[in-house]
Design a protein around this motif. Structure first.
Motif, mmCIF file in Angstrom:
data_model
loop_
_atom_site.group_PDB
_atom_site.id
_atom_site.type_symbol
_atom_site.label_atom_id
_atom_site.label_comp_id
_atom_site.label_asym_id
_atom_site.label_seq_id
_atom_site.Cartn_x
_atom_site.Cartn_y
_atom_site.Cartn_z
ATOM 1 N N SER A 36 0.825 -1.211 0.000
ATOM 2 C CA SER A 36 0.000 0.000 0.000
ATOM 3 C C SER A 36 0.854 1.253 0.000
ATOM 4 O O SER A 36 0.531 2.240 -0.678
ATOM 5 C CB SER A 36 -0.935 0.000 1.221
ATOM 6 N N ASP A 56 -10.245 2.729 -2.701
ATOM 7 C CA ASP A 56 -9.509 1.501 -2.390
ATOM 8 C C ASP A 56 -10.356 0.353 -2.925
ATOM 9 O O ASP A 56 -11.337 -0.050 -2.298
ATOM 10 C CB ASP A 56 -9.284 1.377 -0.886
ATOM 11 N N SER A 64 -5.230 -1.937 3.697
ATOM 12 C CA SER A 64 -4.627 -0.942 2.810
ATOM 13 C C SER A 64 -5.207 0.443 3.065
ATOM 14 O O SER A 64 -4.516 1.458 2.908
ATOM 15 C CB SER A 64 -4.826 -1.344 1.343
#
Length: 293
Positions: A36, A56, A64
């Motif tokens: 990430s 995301d 993440s």
């Protein structure tokens, strides 16, 4: 052990027990955090101190998303697994969570998102988990909706695990057809375990700002130009693969018998030369008439 996408559909594989197992593994947490951070680095957001609204995609339990929160950004998380999102709610992640199938499109307003990341998710679109699933149509719907919701000039960084070269090419092809510019950045290309591929896309035509960074090699340093030119095996070891934006042109509508507007104009001109009374050409010439009740 085969990868998860080859064992079951994501909403089935990531059930309650698997979701908790995934989220409590220190090894997975460390890997997710590292990937990430790298995705956020490749996203190259402007360092102006203003929080951005990010996506995301395949957020899972929010591992993440925590990286995005730590950097001061707001985010919206998509995932198809209800169990994963339940764990994310229990962990009180700060993003807005949506239970959705990215293969059906993202369904967001045009131009409202400042950037997007995805960690180990888009390769699921290459599998037909149901009889109604067509990987090419799902990739087209995903990349088309992603392109529309991003602000012009914004980036999307999608880390993925392709099963083979053909699968990787299919993913990249549909991204380029949606209108994106960019390519693939590969970190640690010479390592079978540490190798990571990132599809780095820019919303809009290529420009100076769309140039891709180098992939990382040994000791976390950028690979040299020599590494870029080397290749071995089917996949090769290139650290950067740049692809041209390839948005297909709209096809002109023609009649079933192949006689479109051009044919009609030629026919009318021929009739005029023969002395027949022919209606004048207008912008409506050759258009299909609407049906009337």
């Amino acid at each position: 052990m085969p990868r998860p996408e080859f064992q079951a559909p994501p909403d089935v594989f990531y059930n309650e027990s698997e979701a908790r197992k995934y989220t409590t593994s220190s090894r997975i947490i460390e890997i997710q955090s590292r990937i990430s951070e790298r995705a956020l680095e490749l996203l190259a957001l402007p360092n102006d101190g203003v929080p951005k609204l990010l996506l995301d995609i395949g957020c899972g339990s929010g591992l993440s998303g925590e990286t995005l929160t730590e950097h001061g950004h707001h985010w919206i998380g998509y995932d198809i697994s209800k169990s994963m999102l339940d764990v994310a709610l229990e962990r009180e992640t700060e993003g807005d969570l949506l239970l959705a199938d990215m293969g059906q499109g993202l369904g967001l307003r045009p131009g409202v998102i400042d950037g997007a990341i995805s960690i180990s998710a888009i390769q699921w679109l290459c599998n037909a988990d149901k009889s109604s699933h067509e990987p090419r149509l799902r990739l087209k719907a995903f990349f088309g909706s992603l392109y529309r919701c991003l602000a012009r000039g914004a980036r999307a960084v999608l880390q993925f695990y392709a099963d083979n070269v053909k699968q990787s090419e299919m993913i990249v092809t549909f991204a380029m057809r949606a209108g994106f510019a960019g390519g693939v950045v590969v970190d640690w290309p010479h390592s079978s375990k540490a190798k990571k591929s990132y599809l780095v896309l820019t919303c809009g035509p290529p420009s100076v700002t769309t140039s891709l960074p180098k992939g990382k090699g040994e000791n976390g340093e950028a690979c040299s130009d020599d590494d870029d030119n080397e290749s071995s095996g089917e996949d090769g070891d290139r650290t950067v693969g740049i692809y041209e934006r390839n948005r297909p042109k709209k096809r002109q509508k023609t009649k079933k018998n192949g006689k479109g507007k051009d044919w009609l104009l030629r026919k009318k001109e021929q009739m005029r030369r023969r002395g027949h009374d022919v209606p004048a050409d207008t912008k409506y010439t050759g258009r299909k008439r609407k049906g009337y009740f």
